[in-house]
Design an enzyme around this catalytic site. Structure first.
Site, PDB file in Angstrom:
ATOM      1  N   HIS A 182       0.824  -1.211   0.000  1.00  0.00           N
ATOM      2  CA  HIS A 182       0.000   0.000   0.000  1.00  0.00           C
ATOM      3  C   HIS A 182       0.858   1.261   0.000  1.00  0.00           C
ATOM      4  CE1 HIS A 182      -0.398   0.164   4.716  1.00  0.00           C
ATOM      5  NE2 HIS A 182       0.594   0.942   4.319  1.00  0.00           N
ATOM      6  N   GLU A 236      -4.998   0.801  -0.296  1.00  0.00           N
ATOM      7  CA  GLU A 236      -4.773  -0.624  -0.051  1.00  0.00           C
ATOM      8  C   GLU A 236      -4.960  -1.414  -1.351  1.00  0.00           C
ATOM      9  OE1 GLU A 236      -3.524  -1.457   2.693  1.00  0.00           O
ATOM     10  OE2 GLU A 236      -4.733  -1.021   4.450  1.00  0.00           O
TER      11      GLU A 236
HETATM   12  C1  F6R Z   1       2.069   6.768   6.396  1.00  0.00           C
HETATM   13  C2  F6R Z   1       1.544   5.997   5.277  1.00  0.00           C
HETATM   14  C3  F6R Z   1       1.778   4.533   5.158  1.00  0.00           C
HETATM   15  C4  F6R Z   1       3.177   4.080   5.546  1.00  0.00           C
HETATM   16  C5  F6R Z   1       3.324   2.584   5.372  1.00  0.00           C
HETATM   17  C6  F6R Z   1       4.668   2.100   5.889  1.00  0.00           C
HETATM   18  O1  F6R Z   1       1.692   8.123   6.292  1.00  0.00           O
HETATM   19  O2  F6R Z   1       0.879   6.536   4.477  1.00  0.00           O
HETATM   20  O3  F6R Z   1       1.520   4.154   3.832  1.00  0.00           O
HETATM   21  O4  F6R Z   1       4.124   4.757   4.766  1.00  0.00           O
HETATM   22  O5  F6R Z   1       2.321   1.906   6.061  1.00  0.00           O
HETATM   23  O6  F6R Z   1       4.682   2.261   7.282  1.00  0.00           O
HETATM   24  P1  F6R Z   1       6.018   2.092   8.122  1.00  0.00           P
HETATM   25  O7  F6R Z   1       6.924   3.186   7.671  1.00  0.00           O
HETATM   26  O8  F6R Z   1       5.614   2.271   9.554  1.00  0.00           O
HETATM   27  O9  F6R Z   1       6.551   0.756   7.819  1.00  0.00           O
END
Ligand code: F6R
Length: 240
Positions: free
Chosen positions: A138, A143
């Site tokens: 995503h 999603e």
């Molecule tokens: C955050 C966002 C999400 C994250 C993704 C990865 O603003 O839009 O798409 O970039 O879920 O999350 P992390 O960096 O926590 O692995």
């Protein structure tokens, strides 16, 4: 798309921070497209360090964030507005009035989404947009699905995302199931996009992203944007 593989998360973050800081220096009134989650924390730390040294000035910059949980207001410590204040905005000299994060408590979320999209247009899109990738591919909260909504919209989180984000909450049951997110077209309004991935848990998503274009992996759509830089650490790049 240009690809860079770095040895560590630190080097990945530094490389991205260098690109962003060049943007701020060459265009002080730039629009920064920002993300939350674990991935960009190293970038924000580096930008704060350079700001403290006097190398960066955020006073004319504006920002626009990708997403926010529905139902959380900015004072809730799990909200993305709270995250941005804590990890960046409160620690540099950006004018908070020029920072935009979707309002998770908007009375009419549908009409808020339209206004947020208008705001993106009014700002002319981000000059540089930072993106993390979900384990399921995503982007923002776009999603995997058979159809994607192109502009800012209300969406439901998949079980995989709820599970991945539960680490920030007291329990999985506390993770909001709905969010406001920019759509892929909103993200494509950015002039430059930096996609970041670190750690083994992102290796499948990075592989899927580079294998072919499918709405089942929203990150793969980024291959269609003319100015994308993908920066991964070794572990995230290990299955490519
Ligand atoms: C955050 C966002 C999400 C994250 C993704 C990865 O603003 O839009 O798409 O970039 O879920 O999350 P992390 O960096 O926590 O692995």
């Amino acid at each position: 798309m240009r690809y860079f593989e770095t040895d560590t998360y630190y080097h990945m973050s530094r490389m991205a921070a260098n690109i962003i800081s060049a943007q701020i220096i060459t265009k002080p009134d730039c629009v920064l497209g920002l993300a939350t989650g674990s991935t960009p924390i190293g970038i924000y730390k580096q930008l704060i360090e350079w700001y403290k040294k006097g190398d960066l000035d955020f006073s004319d910059a504006a920002s626009i964030n990708l997403d926010e949980y529905l139902g959380l207001d900015g004072t809730n410590d799990q909200s993305y507005r709270y995250f941005m204040n804590k990890n960046l905005f409160d620690r540099v000299n950006i004018n908070k009035e020029n920072t935009n994060v979707p309002d998770g408590k908007a009375e009419n979320a549908e009409s808020f989404c339209r206004k947020y999209e208008d705001k993106i247009d009014e700002l002319g899109g981000a000059d540089v947009q930072i993106l993390g990738i979900g384990r399921n591919g995503h982007i923002g909260f776009n999603e995997p699905d058979s159809v994607l909504v192109p502009t800012t919209h209300l969406t439901s989180l998949t079980e995989s995302t709820v599970e991945a984000n539960a680490r920030f909450f007291a329990s999985e049951a506390d993770v909001p199931r709905h969010a406001i997110t920019m759509g892929m077209r909103s993200i494509f309004k950015a002039k430059k996009i930096i996609v970041l991935a670190n750690g083994e848990s992102k290796a499948d998503a990075v592989k899927a992203m580079l294998e072919g274009i499918s709405t089942k992996c929203p990150a793969s759509l980024l291959c269609l944007h003319p100015n994308v830089v993908l920066i991964c650490d070794k572990a995230a790049y290990s299955k490519v």
